[in-house]
Design an enzyme around this catalytic site. Structure first.
Site, short mmCIF file in Angstrom:
data_model
loop_
_atom_site.label_atom_id
_atom_site.label_comp_id
_atom_site.label_asym_id
_atom_site.label_seq_id
_atom_site.Cartn_x
_atom_site.Cartn_y
_atom_site.Cartn_z
N SER A 144 6.51 -10.33 7.85
CA SER A 144 5.62 -9.44 7.12
C SER A 144 4.65 -8.70 8.04
O SER A 144 4.00 -9.32 8.89
CB SER A 144 4.82 -10.23 6.07
N ARG A 145 4.53 -7.40 7.85
CA ARG A 145 3.57 -6.60 8.60
C ARG A 145 2.25 -6.45 7.84
O ARG A 145 1.31 -5.81 8.34
CB ARG A 145 4.16 -5.20 8.87
N THR A 151 5.56 -10.97 -2.05
CA THR A 151 6.81 -10.34 -1.70
C THR A 151 7.95 -11.21 -2.23
O THR A 151 7.72 -12.17 -2.97
CB THR A 151 6.89 -10.10 -0.18
N LYS A 163 7.88 -11.98 -7.07
CA LYS A 163 7.32 -10.96 -7.96
C LYS A 163 7.52 -11.30 -9.43
O LYS A 163 6.71 -10.92 -10.27
CB LYS A 163 7.90 -9.59 -7.62
N ASP A 196 4.10 -1.38 -5.67
CA ASP A 196 5.32 -0.86 -5.06
C ASP A 196 5.67 0.51 -5.61
O ASP A 196 6.14 1.39 -4.88
CB ASP A 196 6.49 -1.82 -5.31
N GLY A 200 21.50 -0.77 -5.29
CA GLY A 200 21.00 -2.11 -5.56
C GLY A 200 20.37 -2.16 -6.94
O GLY A 200 19.88 -1.16 -7.45
N ALA A 201 20.42 -3.36 -7.55
CA ALA A 201 19.93 -3.49 -8.93
C ALA A 201 19.00 -4.68 -9.08
O ALA A 201 18.87 -5.23 -10.17
CB ALA A 201 21.12 -3.62 -9.90
N ALA A 204 25.80 -0.68 -7.83
CA ALA A 204 25.63 -2.13 -7.84
C ALA A 204 26.98 -2.81 -7.74
O ALA A 204 28.02 -2.24 -8.12
CB ALA A 204 24.91 -2.59 -9.10
N GLY A 226 11.25 1.50 5.06
CA GLY A 226 10.26 1.17 4.06
C GLY A 226 8.84 1.07 4.60
O GLY A 226 7.94 0.65 3.84
#
Length: 292
Positions: free
Chosen positions: A28-29, A74, A78, A114, A137-138, A161, A248
């Protein structure tokens, strides 16, 4: 629980500790971003990271004392954070995902930054309106991508997907948002032209070159939410096609700024005093090597 719109509760005067939780978490940043902003904004807060799984989340949350102000969440937390929140903002209600908890006296207040992170990252590249787009992606992040695209005016979104049934919740959400959601397979050799592709897969997700190239040929610019694994198979395909691809990091930057607004004001829509300078400091932090 019927979600209520969050009101401003009371934070303990000792509430100065914040953390990002997830599993894995070492990549993680967020600690670098938050620390850079806190220094510039003269906020005497600390921000750490903690490895927390879905099964340990409830116990870890219950054990926090009043020195904790808030949490960033993260993957894979969530959904459990959504369930733990005593109140939810609209974006969290729509997505069923919470990546920010403000720990006030009324119970944890849940937010999804987000969505705003995606919208603001795209605006950095001059993208403020998208009529037709694609999501690859789903999973949980795909819901945030769909809400962001709806806010940008999308009327049609294709979701690629591996399992068509995984798209059904997104199609239902799209119906609520006024967005027509269609399903496509990774095996397809041709996809309709779109103005933007948002990839929400894990960075190490395997994608055959032929599938990635088919997506790149018709996908417009790529926003890949991954930043810990770069380049990804999709970003490599976009490079082969000569099309722009962004990681991202921009989304991470802007969702973190919105989190700081929440931790400071209890509201993601209330700007910080000195916000532009703080954002510049956060950008510079991203240019530095990732902390070990």
């Amino acid at each position: 629980m019927v979600p209520r719109q969050p009101g401003l509760g009371v934070l303990s005067p000792n509430a100065s500790r914040l953390e990002v939780w997830g599993d894995p978490i070492a990549h993680s940043r967020s600690p670098q971003l938050h620390a850079a902003a806190y220094r510039l904004l003269d906020l005497e807060w600390t921000y750490g990271r903690r490895r927390v799984s879905e099964t340990s989340f409830a116990g870890e949350l219950a054990a926090l004392d009043d020195g904790y102000r808030g949490l960033s969440l993260t993957m894979p937390l969530k959904g459990v954070a959504f369930a733990a929140a005593a109140s939810l903002d609209r974006r969290a209600q729509l997505t069923g995902a919470v990546n920010t908890l403000l720990l006030d006296s009324d119970g944890p207040r849940g937010f999804n930054t987000d969505v705003g992170g995606i919208v603001r990252a795209l605006a950095d590249d001059g993208v403020t309106h998208i009529p037709r787009a694609r999501i690859v992606g789903a999973g949980a992040t795909a819901t945030s991508a769909l809400v962001a695209l709806a806010e940008l005016g999308a009327q049609e979104v294709e979701v690629v997907a591996r399992r068509p049934e995984a798209v059904e919740p997104l199609a239902g959400l799209g119906s609520r948002l006024g967005v027509a959601v269609s399903t496509a397979s990774f095996a397809a050799s041709v996809h309709p032209e779109v103005a933007l592709t948002i990839a929400t897969l894990p960075g190490d997700a395997p994608i055959p070159d032929a599938s990635a190239d088919a997506l790149a040929r018709s996908g417009g610019p790529l926003l890949d939410v991954v930043y810990g694994h770069w380049p990804t198979p999709l970003s490599a395909a976009w490079e082969r096609a000569g099309s722009p691809a962004r990681s991202g990091l921009g989304m991470l930057l802007h969702q973190a700024l919105l989190q700081i607004r929440i931790f400071r004001h209890g509201d993601p829509n209330t700007p910080l005093v000195g916000e532009d300078d703080a954002l510049d400091a956060m950008r510079r932090a991203l240019e530095e090597p990732a902390a070990a």
